[in-house]
Structures are given as C-alpha cells and as structure tokens.
Design an enzyme around this catalytic site. Sequence first.
Site, PDB file in Angstrom:
ATOM      1  N   HIS A   1       0.856  -1.179   0.000  1.00  0.00           N
ATOM      2  CA  HIS A   1       0.000   0.000   0.000  1.00  0.00           C
ATOM      3  C   HIS A   1       0.895   1.234   0.000  1.00  0.00           C
ATOM      4  O   HIS A   1       1.615   1.472   0.968  1.00  0.00           O
ATOM      5  CB  HIS A   1      -0.866   0.039   1.265  1.00  0.00           C
ATOM      6  CG  HIS A   1      -1.903  -1.030   1.334  1.00  0.00           C
ATOM      7  ND1 HIS A   1      -2.434  -1.482   2.526  1.00  0.00           N
ATOM      8  CD2 HIS A   1      -2.524  -1.737   0.365  1.00  0.00           C
ATOM      9  CE1 HIS A   1      -3.335  -2.409   2.290  1.00  0.00           C
ATOM     10  NE2 HIS A   1      -3.408  -2.589   0.980  1.00  0.00           N
TER      11      HIS A   1
ATOM     12  N   GLN B   1       3.299   2.597   3.119  1.00  0.00           N
ATOM     13  CA  GLN B   1       2.629   2.465   4.411  1.00  0.00           C
ATOM     14  C   GLN B   1       3.110   1.214   5.147  1.00  0.00           C
ATOM     15  O   GLN B   1       2.553   0.831   6.176  1.00  0.00           O
ATOM     16  CB  GLN B   1       1.113   2.433   4.217  1.00  0.00           C
ATOM     17  CG  GLN B   1       0.531   3.752   3.715  1.00  0.00           C
ATOM     18  CD  GLN B   1       0.724   4.897   4.688  1.00  0.00           C
ATOM     19  OE1 GLN B   1       0.836   4.686   5.889  1.00  0.00           O
ATOM     20  NE2 GLN B   1       0.769   6.121   4.171  1.00  0.00           N
ATOM     21  N   SER B   2       4.159   0.589   4.611  1.00  0.00           N
ATOM     22  CA  SER B   2       4.802  -0.573   5.248  1.00  0.00           C
ATOM     23  C   SER B   2       3.818  -1.714   5.480  1.00  0.00           C
ATOM     24  O   SER B   2       3.831  -2.367   6.522  1.00  0.00           O
ATOM     25  CB  SER B   2       5.478  -0.153   6.562  1.00  0.00           C
ATOM     26  OG  SER B   2       6.469   0.819   6.317  1.00  0.00           O
ATOM     27  N   HIS B   3       2.972  -1.943   4.479  1.00  0.00           N
ATOM     28  CA  HIS B   3       2.014  -3.051   4.527  1.00  0.00           C
ATOM     29  C   HIS B   3       2.405  -4.137   3.528  1.00  0.00           C
ATOM     30  O   HIS B   3       1.563  -4.871   3.037  1.00  0.00           O
ATOM     31  CB  HIS B   3       0.603  -2.541   4.203  1.00  0.00           C
ATOM     32  CG  HIS B   3       0.091  -1.514   5.151  1.00  0.00           C
ATOM     33  ND1 HIS B   3      -1.024  -0.738   4.887  1.00  0.00           N
ATOM     34  CD2 HIS B   3       0.529  -1.115   6.374  1.00  0.00           C
ATOM     35  CE1 HIS B   3      -1.248   0.091   5.893  1.00  0.00           C
ATOM     36  NE2 HIS B   3      -0.315  -0.121   6.809  1.00  0.00           N
ATOM     37  N   GLU B   4       3.688  -4.228   3.222  1.00  0.00           N
ATOM     38  CA  GLU B   4       4.132  -5.118   2.151  1.00  0.00           C
ATOM     39  C   GLU B   4       3.902  -6.593   2.485  1.00  0.00           C
ATOM     40  O   GLU B   4       4.055  -7.014   3.636  1.00  0.00           O
ATOM     41  CB  GLU B   4       5.609  -4.874   1.831  1.00  0.00           C
ATOM     42  CG  GLU B   4       6.569  -5.111   2.970  1.00  0.00           C
ATOM     43  CD  GLU B   4       6.892  -3.871   3.772  1.00  0.00           C
ATOM     44  OE1 GLU B   4       7.903  -3.898   4.503  1.00  0.00           O
ATOM     45  OE2 GLU B   4       6.149  -2.881   3.693  1.00  0.00           O
TER      46      GLU B   4
END
Length: 547
Positions: free
Chosen positions: A338, A531-534
Amino acid sequence: FDLARESSYPTPLAHSAFLPLMLMSLASQKNSPSPTRTPNSIRSEYDYIIVGAGSAGSTVAARLSELPCVTVLLLEAGRDPPLLNDIPAYGLNFWFSDIDWAYKTVPQKYAATNLKNRQLVWPSGKGLGGSSLLNSEIVVRGNKQNYNDWAAQGAKGWSYAEVLHYFKKLENETDPIYLANGYHGKDGPVTIESIPYNPKLKMKVIEGVEEIGYEILDSNAARQTGFYISQGNLRNGQRCSTAKAYLVPAENRPNLDILPNAFVHKVNIKNGQAVGVTFDVNGTIHKVAAKKEVIMSAGTVNSAQLLMLSGIGPKEELKKHGIPLVADLPVGKNLQDHCSALNLYTLDSSITPFPELISNNRSFQQYINNRTGPLSSLEGLVATAFLNDGYIRPKFDNPNYQLYITAADVKSLKQLGLTDEAYRQTYQPYEGRSVYLCDSEVLQPKSRGTVTLQSADPHKPPLIDPNYFAVSEDLEDIVEGIKTCQRISETQAMKSIGAKPLDTVYPGCEKFKKYSDDYYRCHARSAQLTQSHEVGTAKMGHPNDPT
C-alpha cells in the site's frame, strides 16, 4: 536507562531538561526483554528456531514456548528499543536509527518522479519488536473480503469468520464503547486504547466529514467503509509493541531463549529439510540446530532474502549469485504494498503548528503527569477512512482507498527523500506554518513488484522494487482519494480553521490545470510513502499452488 543513548535520537526531548524525568516515567513499563543470552550461553539445538523478533516472530515465540515440552530460540538482528520509542507521537524520529534497517527501493519506473534518484525510503523495524517499533500504532484490521479471498485461494483456516476469534484473543481492549459491539476482546496481551487527545483539528475533521455525509464508525467491527477515529496499540499511553506484549511476559521461561544482535546468514538445509541456521554476532559466526522447524518471520523483505541465500528461490536468481539451488520457487516475486500520495493543506493561526506542540514543556509535563496531550497522539493522526470511489455509503463494504488525516511538520517531509528542487519549490515556503496532511493510499493494489538479491553477501541489502503504478488502476484509486481530501478541505467546518491546499506545485506538474485529473496524477506520481504493509514474497496458501 542509558541517558547517552536516549539523547542520541533526534526527538524534541534530546536536549531538554525534562529528558531524565521523562525516562523515569517511561521506565514504569518494561518495553522489551532483558538481553541476558549470548551465543555462548544458548543451547546447541532447539525444537524451534524463529528468525526475526518482530510482530510475527515475537508472537510465535511466546505462543510456542507456552508448551514446556518444547525449546524455542528467537534470533533478532537488532537490539532492545530505547525508552523514548514508547512515546506515540515520536515514531518518525526513529527512522534511519539503529532500530531501522533503513532500506531504500530501487529507482521506480512509474513513480517517485520528484524523489532523489526516483527511490523511496523503506522503513523497516530492526530490534526486539520489529516494525511494531516504527509503525504509527494504529489499530486496524484488513477488510473481511481479504481473508475470505485467502481462504478461497487455498489458505485453509484464514476466512474472516475463522480469524475473528484470534483478533479478539490478542486484544486487551480498554474502551467499553468498542467492547460493546462484540468485535473486540479484553483478555489478550496487546493493549488497545482510545486516544485521550482531541485537538481542534480533530473535531473539525469529524464535523467536516459528517457534513459531507460520511459515517463515523469502528472500522474493525461490522463494517469497514467510513471514517474511523483511530485507536492505538498503547498501554497507559505508551507504545505497546509486540516485544512488550508477548516477549516481556515470556522472557523468564526456561524453554525460551531470546538472542538479540544475531544476524542470520542462512537456513541450513540437509536432504531437503531445514536443520538449523548460521548467524553472526559482532562478526563471529555461529551455528545452531533445529530438531523440528526453522520459522522465518523476518518480514516480507528479509525473509525472502534469507530464503534465497539458503538456496530457496528462482533458479535464475540464485545462479546469478552462485548460490546452490535447493528448491526452484518464486520467492521474492509477487511483492504487493500500500503506497500513498501526500496532500498538504495549510491552516490558520488558531491551530498551533504540530512541531511546536510536541516540543514544548507544557506538553512534556502533560504526558509525564497523565499521558495526555500532543505526545499521546499517534504521530499527529486525527482520523483515518476506508472509502470506495465516489460513494459516500456504498452498498458493498470493500473500499479501494484509505485516507490518513494528520497534523504535520513540513520539515519532516525531507525524510521522504524529496529532491532539493521539489522540497524548495513545493514545501519550503510553508515551513513554520500550521499544516495537515491528507494521505491517499491505494488499498487493493494491482501492481506487483519483487525482492531480489544484490549479492550473496547476507550483509548487503536486497533490491526492493515495489513497482508502484505499473498498473494504472492503482494511480486512479489514489487520485480518487486526493479528490476526497479536497472535498473535505472545502467543507464549512474545515474552512472555519482556514484549511486550504498549497499554492505551490511539484516540479513538472505546472503544465497541468490545477485540480484536474491529470494534475492529480502528476502530483501522485511525484512522491510516495510506503505504508509498510508489504506482503507476498513468500506467500502462504495451498501447498500445490505453484505461485
């Protein structure tokens, strides 16, 4: 506590006379287990070895070690976090520090046009607690359809109806209003609190979105679509990382050893079976054996890197680096994330600039005395929203973009790696002004990226390519979010505090008519924030799924 270490981080408290008092106050909570183990004091063999003490690894280590009949070793490349990391408003101050891997992406083809070398910064937690040390502490679950899709694709047991029990089980929800809706738990290890800071900006945002017709709701309950006044992973106003929630209560179990500063090189594999790991501590190589399993919980980037270094990955990629092939699997492919575009708005002088609020003595005293005030905010966040195209209240609860509305610091945008020209032209004129960000984030990205190896040397960072906007639909979703940000700024409530978009534009966007779709596309391509939602580089699912 280590005063020298704490003062080395670039927080507003670094050179304040309030620093010792703040540290004594924060020390009332233990934020990570004591580092009592060394390579020479651990066993030579364990039932389970867990690589990475982040959000997943801390949880798995605590849960497995509840069984006294098994032995568990938890290896973490980083160290214990500083006490100041517990202050909710200061998360961004720990980017590029010793608790951040401080990665960057490779240059982007379709995005990052106004970032240096077209690369994005990629914050990733390195320490006991992992990225739960760097995140914004927002309590948020995925959409119900996400979990149902996983189950349909072969991830048995992962439908929303099946995972809801575990969401409730992990929670120590402290707000009776949220508990009453039946979607939250109260006896779990992760403490959840409502934020006791209600600035004027927050109240006006709520008024503004209700003026448009949006619903204010608990996005983690029956329905996600709408505006959510975010709760935080906080315990008495301090960050509740997974180290605090899971490892501190478990640290004295005789069957659990936790070893920080342990940099894993690879998984050792014999006859197709993981039998242990090789790691170093301060450059000295060690090996430890696993009787049952080696569990990879090093994150979307580092787990993929370690699997490939161990011979598990695409044959061509391993051959390129001279790594013997163990299994030809698509590790490192299918990277999804994201990302968001930044939209800054100015406010009038009735709103004090956020940098001033989190750095004055009154705010320090408020937080020390009763854990309220600006320092108790989630990095200035006032609201989030899960929305769907142009619909105010869509029939289907499956949003495609998310907004984050946050009191902001113009100078902090330098951390994103903007070119000097882009910062000088777009943001520098607003330094010292009161501003807020309305970030627009794509929720259902179609673009797919990769994590590949730079080298067979485990200390060389991997090559991260999120490939943002390779599929144009992702860009269009972000543009829809930017338009909603604009609508919110134009409400009577927001106008009453002087909300206004910047007059300046990114270099290269001057040729487009302002506020047109082409202008918004140019703006969104200029600078992004992960957003570090990888996810996705070592995907779970059905064992026979070739992807």
